[in-house]
Design a protein around this motif. Structure first.
Motif, short mmCIF file in Angstrom:
data_model
loop_
_atom_site.label_atom_id
_atom_site.label_comp_id
_atom_site.label_asym_id
_atom_site.label_seq_id
_atom_site.Cartn_x
_atom_site.Cartn_y
_atom_site.Cartn_z
N VAL A 118 0.82 -1.04 0.26
CA VAL A 118 0.19 0.18 0.33
C VAL A 118 1.23 1.83 -0.01
CG1 VAL A 118 -2.13 1.08 1.27
CG2 VAL A 118 -1.86 -0.96 1.20
N PRO A 119 1.99 1.12 0.90
CA PRO A 119 2.75 2.57 0.48
C PRO A 119 3.17 3.21 -0.20
CG PRO A 119 3.54 1.00 2.65
CD PRO A 119 2.79 0.40 1.41
N PRO A 120 3.15 4.69 -0.53
CA PRO A 120 4.41 4.59 -1.78
C PRO A 120 5.54 4.83 -2.06
CG PRO A 120 3.86 6.85 0.08
CD PRO A 120 3.28 5.71 0.25
N LEU A 121 6.14 5.00 -2.86
CA LEU A 121 7.89 4.66 -2.81
C LEU A 121 8.59 6.08 -2.67
CD1 LEU A 121 7.64 3.29 -6.62
CD2 LEU A 121 8.71 1.74 -4.18
N ILE A 122 7.40 7.39 -3.05
CA ILE A 122 8.18 8.07 -2.55
C ILE A 122 7.26 9.11 -1.49
CG2 ILE A 122 9.20 10.69 -2.18
CD1 ILE A 122 10.88 9.78 -5.33
N ALA A 123 7.93 9.23 -0.42
CA ALA A 123 6.40 10.05 0.52
C ALA A 123 7.23 10.88 1.03
CB ALA A 123 6.22 9.78 1.85
N VAL A 124 6.69 12.34 1.42
CA VAL A 124 7.11 14.08 1.15
C VAL A 124 5.86 14.61 2.92
CG1 VAL A 124 7.20 16.04 0.84
CG2 VAL A 124 8.28 14.11 -0.63
N LYS A 125 6.32 14.20 3.28
CA LYS A 125 5.44 14.45 5.14
C LYS A 125 5.76 15.93 5.69
CE LYS A 125 2.60 10.12 4.89
NZ LYS A 125 2.01 9.28 5.97
N GLY A 126 4.92 16.71 5.38
CA GLY A 126 5.59 18.20 6.23
C GLY A 126 6.75 18.44 6.37
N SER A 127 7.32 18.04 4.66
CA SER A 127 8.69 18.85 4.70
C SER A 127 9.28 18.96 2.93
CB SER A 127 9.46 16.70 5.03
OG SER A 127 9.48 17.03 5.37
N GLY A 129 5.90 0.89 -10.11
CA GLY A 129 5.59 0.32 -9.07
C GLY A 129 5.07 1.70 -7.68
N GLY A 130 4.42 0.67 -7.11
CA GLY A 130 3.69 2.01 -5.85
C GLY A 130 3.18 1.58 -5.03
N GLY A 131 2.43 1.88 -4.28
CA GLY A 131 0.82 1.18 -3.59
C GLY A 131 -0.05 2.54 -3.82
N VAL A 132 -0.37 3.24 -2.78
CA VAL A 132 -1.76 4.65 -3.47
C VAL A 132 -1.30 5.04 -4.25
CG1 VAL A 132 -2.68 3.50 -1.31
CG2 VAL A 132 -0.49 5.44 -1.03
N ALA A 133 0.28 5.06 -4.31
CA ALA A 133 0.90 6.36 -4.86
C ALA A 133 1.99 6.35 -4.89
CB ALA A 133 0.58 7.42 -4.55
N ALA A 134 2.91 6.46 -6.65
CA ALA A 134 4.23 6.05 -6.10
C ALA A 134 4.90 7.53 -4.96
CB ALA A 134 4.23 6.46 -8.52
N VAL A 135 4.45 8.41 -5.99
CA VAL A 135 5.34 10.11 -5.53
C VAL A 135 3.81 10.48 -4.27
CG1 VAL A 135 6.19 11.68 -5.15
CG2 VAL A 135 6.79 10.17 -6.18
N LEU A 136 3.81 10.42 -3.33
CA LEU A 136 2.96 11.08 -2.19
C LEU A 136 3.47 12.16 -1.78
CD1 LEU A 136 0.24 9.92 0.23
CD2 LEU A 136 1.61 11.68 1.24
N VAL A 137 2.80 13.64 -1.94
CA VAL A 137 2.79 14.68 -1.45
C VAL A 137 2.03 15.54 -0.03
CG1 VAL A 137 3.22 17.35 -1.91
CG2 VAL A 137 4.08 15.29 -3.91
N GLN A 138 2.39 15.57 0.91
CA GLN A 138 1.95 16.14 2.19
C GLN A 138 3.49 17.07 2.67
OE1 GLN A 138 0.60 13.58 4.91
NE2 GLN A 138 -0.68 15.18 5.98
N GLY A 139 3.30 18.37 1.25
CA GLY A 139 4.25 19.19 1.84
C GLY A 139 4.50 20.13 0.87
N THR A 140 5.66 20.44 0.62
CA THR A 140 6.03 21.22 -0.71
C THR A 140 7.05 20.42 -1.70
OG1 THR A 140 5.85 22.82 0.39
CG2 THR A 140 7.15 23.13 -1.60
N ALA A 141 6.80 19.72 -2.87
CA ALA A 141 7.35 19.50 -3.87
C ALA A 141 7.26 19.74 -4.99
CB ALA A 141 6.66 17.82 -4.01
#
Length: 514
Positions: free
Chosen positions: A377-386, A397-409
């Motif tokens: 399930v997890p993404p390959l790259i996660a940016v959280k609060g960062s 590949g990837g899970g819910v996303a290949a890259v998840l952005v919860q910050g700035t990217a």
């Protein structure tokens, strides 16, 4: 003329001093008695047996066990058979004190100080969390090493050091001159301190040693600059190799596995090791961990099957280049604690959580990496609060996303390869986030970009193998700019862009026939 003749006669009749061999117990009953009788360059040769003494070697003396270099069960046979027994709690001096230009070759050194198996097991069970910071460390007051190399250049080789009350082999430097001893081919285990400890400006070569089951690190360095090469460190209660307090070692070619903490642990401001070409696997924490302001170069290492990250960064500023992180229980490479990192040219495959995680106020430049995972399930790259710059990576590949952005990217010039409709989003931008997504290639994801209540700019991307709208933007925080994107598909009704909410420049988004 007479004077010249006299000089020639003296030269003709002079005999160079010949190094002597003093045998124990044949010539002297104790090792110390033989050392005291020896001259610089002499060898004290010790026959097999147990010697209940603690010794101080004199300058230029070689102390060697008798026999050849035949292998025994653990080390050399002669080292296993020639034992210096420190007598337990008796005395406050090290088991062996080295001197300038001296050599200790092929002994077992044990029972220096009180070894406590119950204490060892207590700290083993707690991963060393209850261990006082200086307990058993090299420079701590009251520490009594089994072998002490303090302020001198000496050679300690082929020894077996075990079941002692503090550190096994201690190397301490000097402010007056460089201290560059050689510590090689020793086995150090089950000591109530580190296996080998280096401190206070020492610069030894620590090579081809085996350190296991020690109370602290297998090899530890504080405020020192050792060269640590080709050692094997396993099942130590703290790290396989530990580095702190401004140390600047070179660590190369070591194997660190099944340690109760990290394979290689690095911490504190000013600590800046070069860590390259090591194998760190099956450790109970990270393969390589850095924290608390450390600034390591972590290059071309292999980190696999660790219970936390392959490489972990907590409030540190590492350069992470060319490493391979596989099948770790958490991230391939993980950041938190406002860390700052350059992550370049790494291979992160089949890690159970993210390939690269950037969290907790951290900042990362992520470029030229190869990242993949099958399933999960997890993404390959996660940016959280960062904040992250993600560019020129190969992401598969990837899970819910290949890259998840919860910050700035900023996500540019990456190649995304998904595995069909079940793959989900390539880039998922969460509420309150900001993302610029430019010049990427997407193939095999249901949606290339999916954004809700965020601020996004999506430009010049190419999308193939999608099943819904290629780009979906809902309720953008600011007008969304989406232009110059191309969707390649057989579906004549396919949509490149679907925007619900404020739209800025939305133009030149094209559908091309496959």
């Amino acid at each position: 003329m007479l004077r010249m003749t006299t000089i020639l006669l003296l030269l003709a009749t002079a005999h160079p001093a010949v190094a002597a061999t003093l045998r124990v117990p044949e010539d002297h009953k104790t090792i110390q008695a033989a050392i005291d009788a020896a001259q610089p360059g002499d060898t004290v040769q010790v026959a097999a047996g147990r010697y209940s003494e603690r010794i101080s070697v004199r300058a230029g003396i070689i102390v060697r066990s008798a026999g050849d270099d035949s292998k025994g069960k653990a080390g050399l046979k002669r080292a296993e058979a020639t034992i210096i027994d420190g007598g337990g709690k008796i005395g406050d001096k090290p088991g062996v004190v080295m001197a300038e230009g001296s050599t200790l070759d092929g002994f077992t050194i044990t029972n220096v100080g009180a070894y406590d198996d119950a204490l060892w097991k207590k700290h083993f069970d707690s991963h060393g969390e209850e261990l006082a910071d200086d307990e058993g460390s090299v420079q701590a007051e009251g520490t009594i090493p089994a072998i002490s190399i303090k302020g001198v250049i000496a050679s300690v080789t082929n020894n077996i050091v075990h079941h002692n009350g503090d550190v096994g082999i201690a190397v301490v430097g000097s402010r007056e001159h460089k201290v560059t001893p050689l510590v090689t081919s020793n086995i150090s285990y089950r000591n109530l301190g580190g296996g080998i400890g280096v401190a206070d400006l020492a610069e030894p070569v620590v090579r081809e040693n085996t350190c296991h089951e020690n109370l602290r690190a297998g090899i530890g360095c504080r405020n020192s600059s050792p060269i640590i090469l080709d050692n094997v460190c396993f099942q130590n209660i703290r790290a396989g190799i530990g580095c702190r307090e401004g140390a600047r070692p070179i660590m190369r070619g070591n194997k660190c596995y099944q340690n109760r903490r990290a394979g290689i642990g690095i911490r504190m401001d000013g600590t800046a090791p070069v860590v390259e070409d090591n194998d760190c696997y099956e450790n109970d924490m990270a393969g390589i961990g850095c924290r608390d302001g450390a600034e390591p170069i972590i290059r071309n290492n292999r980190c696999s099957k660790n219970k936390m990250a392959g490489i972990g960064c907590d409030g540190a500023s590492p350069l992470i280049v060319g490493n391979e992180c596989r099948e770790n229980e958490m991230a391939g490479i993980g950041m938190r604690g406002e860390g700052i990192a350059t992550i370049q040219g790494n291979k992160c495959h089949e890690n159970k959580l993210v390939a690269i995680g950037v969290t907790d106020g951290s900042t990362a430049t992520i470029s030229g990496n190869q990242l993949s995972r099958t399933g999960g399930v997890p993404p390959l790259i996660a940016v959280k609060g960062s904040t992250a710059l993600i560019q020129e990576n190969q992401i598969e590949g990837g899970g819910v996303a290949a890259v998840l952005v919860q910050g700035t990217a900023t996500i540019s010039n990456n190649k995304f390869l998904g595995h069909g409709e079940k793959q989900g989003n390539a880039v998922w931008v969460w509420e309150g986030s900001t993302a610029t997504i430019d010049a990427n290639s997407f193939n095999g994801y249901r949606t290339a970009v999916n954004s809700t209540k965020a601020t996004v700019i999506v430009t010049s991307n190419t999308v193939q193998g999608f099943t819904g709208p290629a780009i979906i933007i809902k309720d953008s925080s600011k007008p969304a700019h989406v232009f110059g994107n191309t969707a390649i598909t057989k579906d004549e009704k396919a949509k490149v862009v679907e925007i619900q909410g404020p739209a800025g420049v939305v133009a030149n988004n094209l559908v091309k026939a496959e």
